[in-house]
Each structure stands twice: as C-alpha cells, then as structure tokens.
Write an enzyme that holds these catalytic residues in place. Structure first.
Site, PDB file in Angstrom:
ATOM      1  CD  GLU A 205       6.755   8.031   1.076  1.00 38.10           C
ATOM      2  OE1 GLU A 205       6.740   7.741  -0.141  1.00 38.10           O
ATOM      3  OE2 GLU A 205       6.452   7.217   1.963  1.00 38.10           O
TER       4      GLU A 205
ATOM      5  CB  ALA B   4      -0.926  -0.008   1.211  1.00 39.38           C
TER       6      ALA B   4
ATOM      7  CD  GLU C 105       2.704  -0.697  -6.882  1.00 38.70           C
ATOM      8  OE1 GLU C 105       2.302  -0.053  -7.861  1.00 38.70           O
ATOM      9  OE2 GLU C 105       3.798  -1.288  -6.860  1.00 38.70           O
TER      10      GLU C 105
END
Length: 397
Positions: free
Chosen positions: A357, A238, A241
């Site tokens: 991120e 998860a 991708e």
C-alpha cells in the site's frame, strides 16, 4: 548522575530524538521508579525484549471495568494482546486467511485507487492551490484499502476512521476521562458495525477477508464471535493509524530533504528501498510495552515477573551502533534493520500489505507530481506514542 526517563515529558512531542539520544547514551535499560517500569533504549535492548518469550503482551482491563467493558472486550479478544496458546491459534487462523491471495489481489486495486484520488487533487495542485495530503490522500487511503480487504463499503470510511482514532488515543500516556469516554463509545459502535458485517457475510459470502474468517468459524475451528469482531477492529486500527503516520512522517522527511527526494524522483533509488528509510527515520509508533511472565535478564539488568518494559522504537531506529549516520535521512540506506514492524512473536502480520500500500501510494504520488513541495511548517499531533502530523500541505513548484 542517574538518568530517569519520563515518558510524559513534553519534550517528546515536537522532536523526541535529542531526548531519546540522551537516554540511549545513559544505558540500554533504564529504570523509572515513579512509573514503575523499565525503559529499553537501544536497538539491541529493544530487539532482545521483543524477541524474548518471557516478555509478553499481557492484557489488563481498564478500570472501572463495567464502564470500560466495550473497550476491554475488543482488546481482551485480539491476538495482539494475547500470548500462546491463544495468540498462536488466532495468528494461524488470520495468517491462513491472509495467505489466500488477499495481498496480491489488493495491489491492482490500490493502483487504481491511488490514481483516482490523485486525479481529484490534480486541478488544485496545477492551479497553485495548497492541498492537504493527509486529509485528501493519506487518511482515506488505508481505510479504503482495509474496507476493500474486509468487504465493507468504502463510503463508511469516515466513521471507520473516527472510531479507529478514538480507540487508539487510549495508547498514549496519562489519558483523561474525555479520551476514555470517546474510546468506549467508539468501541461499542465499531463492534456493533462489525457484527452486522459478519452476519451479512454469513448470509452472503464474498471474496473478502471477513468471508474467509466466517467460513473458518462455520467449520468449527475459527475465531469466536468476540474474537472475530476484535480481529476486524484490530486490522482497521493497525492498518489505518500506522499507514497514515508512516506516509505523513516519511513524506515530510522526504520533502524536507530535497537532495534525497531527487534521488527517488530521478530513479537513482527505488521507492521500495526509500520506503524502509521513511519507516525508520521518524517512527510512527514510538513505544511498545512488554510484561515479564518470569524473572528475565535483559542487557545486564533483571526484569522481575510482573514488571513492564517500555520499548522505545524510535530510539532503537536511531541507534548509531546499528545505523551509520543514524540521524541522517538516507533513502538508499541498505541494509535497513529498523524495528518499525516489531519483532518476534508479535511481528506485524499486516507488514506485506502495508508495504504494498505505501509503496504504491508514494510511488504514484511522485510519478504524477515530481515537483511537489511543502508549503510551510506542518503541525504535529499532540501525541508521541503514535507520532504523526495533523496536516501536510503541499503545492507544485
């Protein structure tokens, strides 16, 4: 004329949004008798399905079950494919581990990692050589981040990425025998790798997420071994991708709209605000399914027990009833109630880490190279459920 959605249509691959708009105009809930399922097209219908506790994630093993068992085992034992009480127990355990400062701990690491990776690109960009942002920045980044979070070696990133991609290709429509075989092999190898990591953390615990999950297991209240392996695989699949495709789709949109790019690089709009539009405008996950556990009414139709609903996330994110000028890319859009991280019981547990991120990854790129530009047409991946680019070449202007 009755509109019957075809989720295998090739028109969904390159630019799905005109077709999604036609389906959305035809109604919030459409029936595809050939595929035997409902299709939710609007923001309201998708939200209603995702929030309704009578519409859940009910895993069904792929057949032939003996051949597909490695793949089935990983999914049967992960929280995303379970409903309460199993889902509640597993989500509480994982949320508890995440709450121990892991997201906050990762922020400074991601800043350093982004700068190191951009240093590696600098010579090529300044010399006028094209750079593939996906291959050299976006694809390694989330694997490095998840590897650090889980406490596994960064140098294993290519294997982890390859396993992840082989597994998630199974989420497309009408997959062939070659895709199935690759997913089974990847599932077996990935699970064996994670079991070795778990055993190492039992002997040598650290400050990573796997060590926290192992400690809970040793206290007698944690994941089973199969659940622990499946959870680690889920986190990487998860996290990788979705992050790669959000970055690729979002940066392509940003670099294709130079006026919007200037608002970000000029400081008018923060990267944190723009990030939500990068997620909304070209959804990295276009479809998510739910299955009815009992008869339930959604948007004026009755979904019978056992029937599935395909939630078209990309369509929901372009719904003009919710988003003003929904087909326009507007980095200052606020509020921005996209469905990129899902809704309800299965809302993405990793959303806070993903936002940290991606905000750092995009911000540091634009701070270092504000004149970055696309070199030409970026090739799309031949998939639409997981929507992304094969490559994203850029230069400096």
């Amino acid at each position: 004329m009755t509109v019957v959605p075809d989720l295998t249509s090739p028109d969904l691959l390159d630019d799905p949004y005109p077709l999604l708009a036609r389906w959305r105009a035809a109604g919030p809930m459409l029936r595809s008798e050939r595929e035997g399922r409902w299709v939710a097209t609007t923001h309201a219908a998708v939200s209603a399905v995702l929030r309704n506790r009578s519409l859940g994630r009910l895993w069904t093993d792929w057949e032939p079950s003996e051949q597909m068992e490695p793949f089935n085992t990983l999914h049967r034992n992960q929280l995303m494919e379970n409903e309460p009480p199993e889902h509640t127990r597993m989500r509480r355990l994982l949320a508890g581990a995440f709450s121990r400062g892991h997201v906050e701990r990762m922020g400074p690491r991601i800043e350093v990692l982004a700068d190191e990776m951009l240093d590696d690109l600098a010579d090529d960009l300044r010399a006028g050589r094209p750079v593939d942002l996906l291959a050299r920045y976006a694809e390694p980044m989330p694997v490095f981040v998840i590897a650090d979070l889980l406490g596994v070696p960064r140098e294993d990133h290519e294997r982890l990425r390859d396993w992840s991609q082989a597994i998630v290709h199974m989420y497309e429509q009408g997959v062939g025998d070659d895709v199935r075989a690759a997913a089974v092999t990847a599932s077996s190898e990935f699970a064996a790798y994670v079991r070795e990591v778990v055993e190492l953390r039992r002997r040598e615990p650290g400050d990573d997420l796997v060590s926290d999950l192992v400690r809970e297991r040793q206290d007698g209240k944690g994941f089973s071994d199969d659940e622990l392996v499946a959870t680690v695989v889920l986190l990487l699949n998860a996290g990788h991708e979705a992050s790669v495709n959000v970055f690729g789709n979002g940066m392509h949109a940003l670099l294709s709209h130079r006026d919007q790019l200037a608002r970000v690089t000029g400081g008018e709009v923060s990267v944190a605000t723009a990030l939500e539009e990068l997620i909304r405008y070209d959804a990295p996950l276009q479809m998510f399914e739910r299955t009815a556990t009992t008869d339930v009414e959604v948007a004026g139709v009755t979904v019978r027990a056992g029937e599935t609903v395909a939630c078209l996330m990309g369509s929901a994110n372009r719904d003009a009833d919710v988003f003003e000028r929904a087909d326009d890319f507007d980095v200052a859009r606020d509020p921005n109630s996209h469905v990129g991280f899902g809704m309800g019981l299965h809302f993405c547990l990793g959303a806070p880490l993903a936002r940290v991120e991606l905000e750092i990854t995009v911000r540091r790129l634009l701070e270092r190279f504000p004149t970055i530009a696309l070199t030409g047409v970026a090739p799309r991946r031949p998939t639409w459920v997981l929507r992304g680019y094969e490559s994203l070449e850029v230069t400096l202007t």
